[in-house]
Motif scaffolding. Structure first.
Motif, PDB file in Angstrom:
ATOM      1  N   PRO A  81     117.312  83.337   1.830  1.00 11.71           N
ATOM      2  CA  PRO A  81     117.705  83.984   2.858  1.00 11.71           C
ATOM      3  C   PRO A  81     116.725  84.051   4.081  1.00 11.71           C
ATOM      4  O   PRO A  81     116.860  84.778   5.137  1.00 11.71           O
ATOM      5  CB  PRO A  81     116.940  85.747   1.799  1.00 11.71           C
ATOM      6  CG  PRO A  81     116.463  85.625   1.147  1.00 11.71           C
ATOM      7  CD  PRO A  81     116.464  84.201   0.583  1.00 11.71           C
ATOM      8  N   GLU A  82     115.312  82.875   3.194  1.00  9.72           N
ATOM      9  CA  GLU A  82     114.816  83.252   4.650  1.00  9.72           C
ATOM     10  C   GLU A  82     114.311  81.482   5.062  1.00  9.72           C
ATOM     11  O   GLU A  82     113.567  81.742   4.074  1.00  9.72           O
ATOM     12  CB  GLU A  82     113.301  83.678   4.830  1.00  9.72           C
ATOM     13  CG  GLU A  82     113.940  85.664   5.366  1.00  9.72           C
ATOM     14  CD  GLU A  82     112.354  86.494   4.467  1.00  9.72           C
ATOM     15  OE1 GLU A  82     111.063  85.689   3.958  1.00  9.72           O
ATOM     16  OE2 GLU A  82     112.699  87.293   5.075  1.00  9.72           O
ATOM     17  N   PRO A  83     115.192  80.932   5.422  1.00 10.01           N
ATOM     18  CA  PRO A  83     114.961  79.565   5.099  1.00 10.01           C
ATOM     19  C   PRO A  83     114.150  79.400   6.353  1.00 10.01           C
ATOM     20  O   PRO A  83     114.013  80.031   7.881  1.00 10.01           O
ATOM     21  CB  PRO A  83     116.167  78.612   5.274  1.00 10.01           C
ATOM     22  CG  PRO A  83     117.226  79.758   6.427  1.00 10.01           C
ATOM     23  CD  PRO A  83     116.281  80.411   5.417  1.00 10.01           C
ATOM     24  N   PRO A 101     107.974  88.744  11.365  1.00 13.58           N
ATOM     25  CA  PRO A 101     109.270  89.298  10.134  1.00 13.58           C
ATOM     26  C   PRO A 101     109.735  87.640  10.041  1.00 13.58           C
ATOM     27  O   PRO A 101     109.905  86.290  10.675  1.00 13.58           O
ATOM     28  CB  PRO A 101     110.312  89.932  10.868  1.00 13.58           C
ATOM     29  CG  PRO A 101     109.294  90.072  12.291  1.00 13.58           C
ATOM     30  CD  PRO A 101     108.049  89.235  12.281  1.00 13.58           C
ATOM     31  N   GLY A 102     110.173  87.277   8.487  1.00  6.79           N
ATOM     32  CA  GLY A 102     110.454  85.954   8.087  1.00  6.79           C
ATOM     33  C   GLY A 102     109.629  84.965   8.022  1.00  6.79           C
ATOM     34  O   GLY A 102     110.245  84.176   7.749  1.00  6.79           O
ATOM     35  N   GLY A 103     107.956  85.237   8.039  1.00  7.56           N
ATOM     36  CA  GLY A 103     107.176  84.735   7.767  1.00  7.56           C
ATOM     37  C   GLY A 103     106.289  84.469   6.443  1.00  7.56           C
ATOM     38  O   GLY A 103     105.364  83.426   6.273  1.00  7.56           O
ATOM     39  N   ARG A 104     106.920  84.709   5.455  1.00  7.76           N
ATOM     40  CA  ARG A 104     106.456  85.531   4.277  1.00  7.76           C
ATOM     41  C   ARG A 104     106.179  83.738   3.532  1.00  7.76           C
ATOM     42  O   ARG A 104     105.316  83.151   3.501  1.00  7.76           O
ATOM     43  CB  ARG A 104     106.948  85.272   2.900  1.00  7.76           C
ATOM     44  CG  ARG A 104     106.801  85.762   1.649  1.00  7.76           C
ATOM     45  CD  ARG A 104     107.644  86.949   0.570  1.00  7.76           C
ATOM     46  NE  ARG A 104     108.469  86.435   0.409  1.00  7.76           N
ATOM     47  CZ  ARG A 104     109.040  85.792  -0.179  1.00  7.76           C
ATOM     48  NH1 ARG A 104     108.719  84.629  -0.885  1.00  7.76           N
ATOM     49  NH2 ARG A 104     110.417  85.136  -0.287  1.00  7.76           N
ATOM     50  N   LEU A 105     106.938  82.697   3.223  1.00  3.60           N
ATOM     51  CA  LEU A 105     107.111  80.892   2.967  1.00  3.60           C
ATOM     52  C   LEU A 105     105.832  80.688   3.483  1.00  3.60           C
ATOM     53  O   LEU A 105     104.667  79.443   3.607  1.00  3.60           O
ATOM     54  CB  LEU A 105     108.371  80.533   3.825  1.00  3.60           C
ATOM     55  CG  LEU A 105     109.070  80.371   2.435  1.00  3.60           C
ATOM     56  CD1 LEU A 105     110.614  79.839   2.631  1.00  3.60           C
ATOM     57  CD2 LEU A 105     108.834  80.768   1.014  1.00  3.60           C
ATOM     58  N   GLY A 106     105.471  80.844   5.782  1.00  3.61           N
ATOM     59  CA  GLY A 106     104.634  80.141   5.849  1.00  3.61           C
ATOM     60  C   GLY A 106     103.122  80.507   5.444  1.00  3.61           C
ATOM     61  O   GLY A 106     102.117  79.735   5.656  1.00  3.61           O
TER      62      GLY A 106
END
Length: 684
Positions: free
Chosen positions: A499-501, A547-552
């Motif tokens: 969901p957050e590529p 927002p959307g920075g979890r993978l990073g």
């Protein structure tokens, strides 16, 4: 009014005008083989007139470069003689520093000019001209000819011309300076002589323009009709390092003059095909688009005359349409293997490691092969190859300072760093090393990681990296990069996608990234720039707050050794994400760099177990398979941990961990078992 191009009205007789010729610009990083390609092209064109010049070897004015090219072209190819340059020869005689023409005494000026021309003809058969012509030989140095002065240069252009031909071409050469001008030829040359002694930039530019125009006009005249002196339709000029010594200025001037002559002649292009080379796209003025380097740079599989013509706009806004930028490709695995075979008999066994480390960068491949050749026949070859970046570069010897003992020896990675980034200032290089902590350059700049650097470095680093071709599109981070089979199979769209590529922002070319990371890992915490811990901490916190920075955030947590926290986050995703999306997340996070990626004292599989116990004690006790999988994939991201190449050691650990997860995790077991199979050795 007569045309000054020397072609008369021949293009109006129904013959098809000569087709336009692009300036083919070969772009590549230092060590990408640009000079070798130019040399190969010159060899292929050896039957026709050809010439070359290396702008990094000498800094000359445009008319001086044109004179040297004209000299080499006049020598012709193997099939016969080359074109003559009567217009340029007269101009060079006029700008000889030893000649002074009196603008107030036309008769004396004419006498002095004629005397200088006769002197040039005599010198053309003298010992100086003989020695210089013999020294040039074949085009193997890109035509860097140390000719002292315009007078001898003019004599060289007259070399080999018989008396009758001299008289015939001399008239055309002299008359040209009076065409398209209310002034006569003599007045124009007297003015040229006067301007040549001036320090005024406008006068110097006038001299350069007129003599370069004479160079092109001579070529147009020589190739009028059925072709050149030997029936050739074109002649070749190769120009190396145009990003040095005014190279781009020279090419732009020729293009401006080409268009001017083309318009006055009613069409048709001069016969000069230029192939130039540069290590930065900044040397090429266009055509521009929103791409990362500001250029539409073509790849090797797209290159062709039709491709260039198709990109030419109907109403060009400037002259950038003449340029055709082509990016030199990296070596393939097969080519790396062939090069290895030429260095040492068993060296192709090290090809997978060399190719995966360098990603086919030619200079680096050769240096790595030379280093590996010293190791491949040793019983401890795999251990030595794992430490290859810390090896002494081939051909270097330790030198001792007086009374100070041995001088510190560069490692192979330090040599590569110095070579690849040789044009950078110390601060620019320090900024690039700092940026290596980030997954992509945009994150490095936007996160404030470059605070403390000067505004100029902060504001231009992204552009600098793109123009120097240091960045590439993001690579697949799945099994194909970890010693397993398959690449690019994880979905980026659809219900199984993450969901957050990650964004498709440009990243450092992997080999450049590796050598920069080595420097970052060696920084002291008390130094002027962020060390490993400070840089990754800054990036972790920046990603975590977006927002959307979890993978990073997980990526930089892993780089900091916070394996327990990373495993906990991945364990939660295993139960909430589609398994294919979870695999995408797993590979994205474990692509994080490791400060000390290789330990030659222990096998990589054993080190995976040691690191898991040390860095993730809680996860090792509660989620051992997942913790081992994360650590093993983290290690496997470095090619040096995947030896021996025929059966990468970590593959068994990775495969076993995937199969254990398939049995016990709340996930799609079929997908996990399929992933395990990618790391298993097949015997068929």
């Amino acid at each position: 009014m007569r045309r000054r191009d020397g072609r008369g009205d021949r293009l109006g007789d129904g013959r098809r005008p000569d087709r336009d010729l692009p300036v083919i610009a070969l772009l590549g990083r230092h060590g990408s083989g640009k000079t070798a390609v130019l040399g190969y092209l010159a060899h292929r064109a050896s039957t026709a007139p050809h010439a070359g010049f290396d702008f990094a070897a000498a800094s000359l004015r445009p008319h001086e470069v044109a004179a040297r090219l004209a000299f080499r072209l006049s020598m012709g190819g193997r099939s016969g003689g080359g074109p003559r340059f009567p217009r340029l020869t007269h101009g060079l005689v006029a700008v000889d520093p030893e000649l002074r023409l009196d603008v107030n005494s036309p008769e004396q000026a004419k006498h002095a000019l004629n005397k200088a021309m006769r002197s040039a003809r005599r010198r053309s058969a003298g010992p100086a001209a003989d020695a210089m012509s013999e020294a040039v030989g074949l085009l193997n140095d890109l035509g860097v000819i140390p000719v002292p002065g315009a007078g001898l240069m003019a004599a060289l252009l007259l070399r080999g011309v018989g008396p009758r031909l001299v008289q015939r071409i001399a008239g055309a050469g002299l008359d040209w300076y009076g065409l398209d001008s209310p002034r006569g030829p003599l007045e124009t040359l007297v003015e040229l002589n006067e301007r040549s002694r001036s320090e005024d930039p406008a006068d110097q530019e006038r001299v350069d323009r007129l003599l370069c125009e004479a160079f092109l006009a001579d070529l147009r005249a020589a190739y009028t009709g059925r072709g050149g002196p030997s029936g050739d339709r074109n002649c070749l000029v190769v120009l190396d390092n145009i990003d040095h010594g005014g190279g781009t200025r020279f090419v732009r001037l020729l293009l401006e003059l080409r268009e001017s002559l083309r318009l006055r002649a009613g069409g048709g292009c001069d016969p000069l095909l230029m192939v130039v080379a540069s290590s930065t796209a900044r040397a090429v003025p266009g055509p521009f688009d929103p791409g990362p380097a500001g250029l539409r740079i073509r790849g090797g599989d797209q290159v062709g005359y039709a491709d260039w013509r198709a990109a030419v706009p109907q109403s060009p806004a400037d002259r950038s349409w003449w340029w055709y930028p082509v990016r030199l490709p990296e070596l393939t695995a097969s080519q790396v293997s062939q090069l290895g075979a030429s260095v040492a008999p068993r060296l192709p066994e090290a090809t997978p490691l060399v190719h995966r480390l360098t990603y086919g960068h030619p200079w680096s491949v050769l240096r790595m092969h030379q280093a590996a050749a010293r190791m491949i026949d040793r019983p401890d070859a795999d251990e030595l190859l794992r430490a290859v970046l810390d090896a002494r570069p081939p051909g270097r010897r330790e030198e001792a300072d007086e009374g100070d003992g041995p001088r510190p020896e560069l490692t192979l990675s330090q040599e590569a760093l110095a070579y690849l980034f040789q044009d950078m200032t110390a601060e620019q290089l320090a900024a690039l090393v700092t940026c290596a902590a980030a997954r992509d350059l945009e994150s490095a700049v936007n996160s404030g990681l470059l605070e403390g650097f000067t505004p100029r470095v902060r504001d231009t680093l992204l552009e600098e990296a793109a123009e120097r071709l240091w960045t590439v599109s993001p690579l697949h981070e799945d099994a194909g990069t970890r010693g397993g089979r398959g690449s690019g199979y994880l979905p980026r769209e659809g219900p199984a996608a993450h969901p957050e590529p990650l964004p498709d922002s440009p990243v450092f070319q992997p080999w450049l990234w590796l050598v920069l990371l080595r420097e970052l890992a060696g920084r002291e915490a008390a130094g002027p720039y962020p060390d490993w811990t400070a840089a990754h901490t800054r990036l972790r916190d920046w990603h975590a707050g977006r927002p959307g920075g979890r993978l990073g955030a997980h990526y930089h947590q892993l780089a900091l050794g916070e394996v327990d926290q990373v495993v906990a986050g991945l364990a939660a995703g295993l139960t909430t994400l589609p398994t294919e999306a979870w695999l995408y997340e797993l590979y994205a996070v474990t692509a994080a760099p490791m400060r000390d990626p290789v330990d030659v004292t222990m096998p990589a599989s054993h080190r995976a177990d040691v690191l898991t116990r040390e860095l993730a004690p809680r996860a090792y006790a509660e989620r051992r398979s997942l913790a081992l999988l994360v650590t093993s994939l983290w290690l496997a991201a470095d090619p040096r941990n995947r030896l021996p190449s025929a059966r990468p050691e970590l593959n068994f650990t990775i495969s076993a961990a995937f199969r254990d997860l398939a049995l016990h995790a709340d996930a799609n077991g079929a997908v996990l078992r399929s992933e395990a199979a990618r790391y298993e050795t097949r015997t068929d």
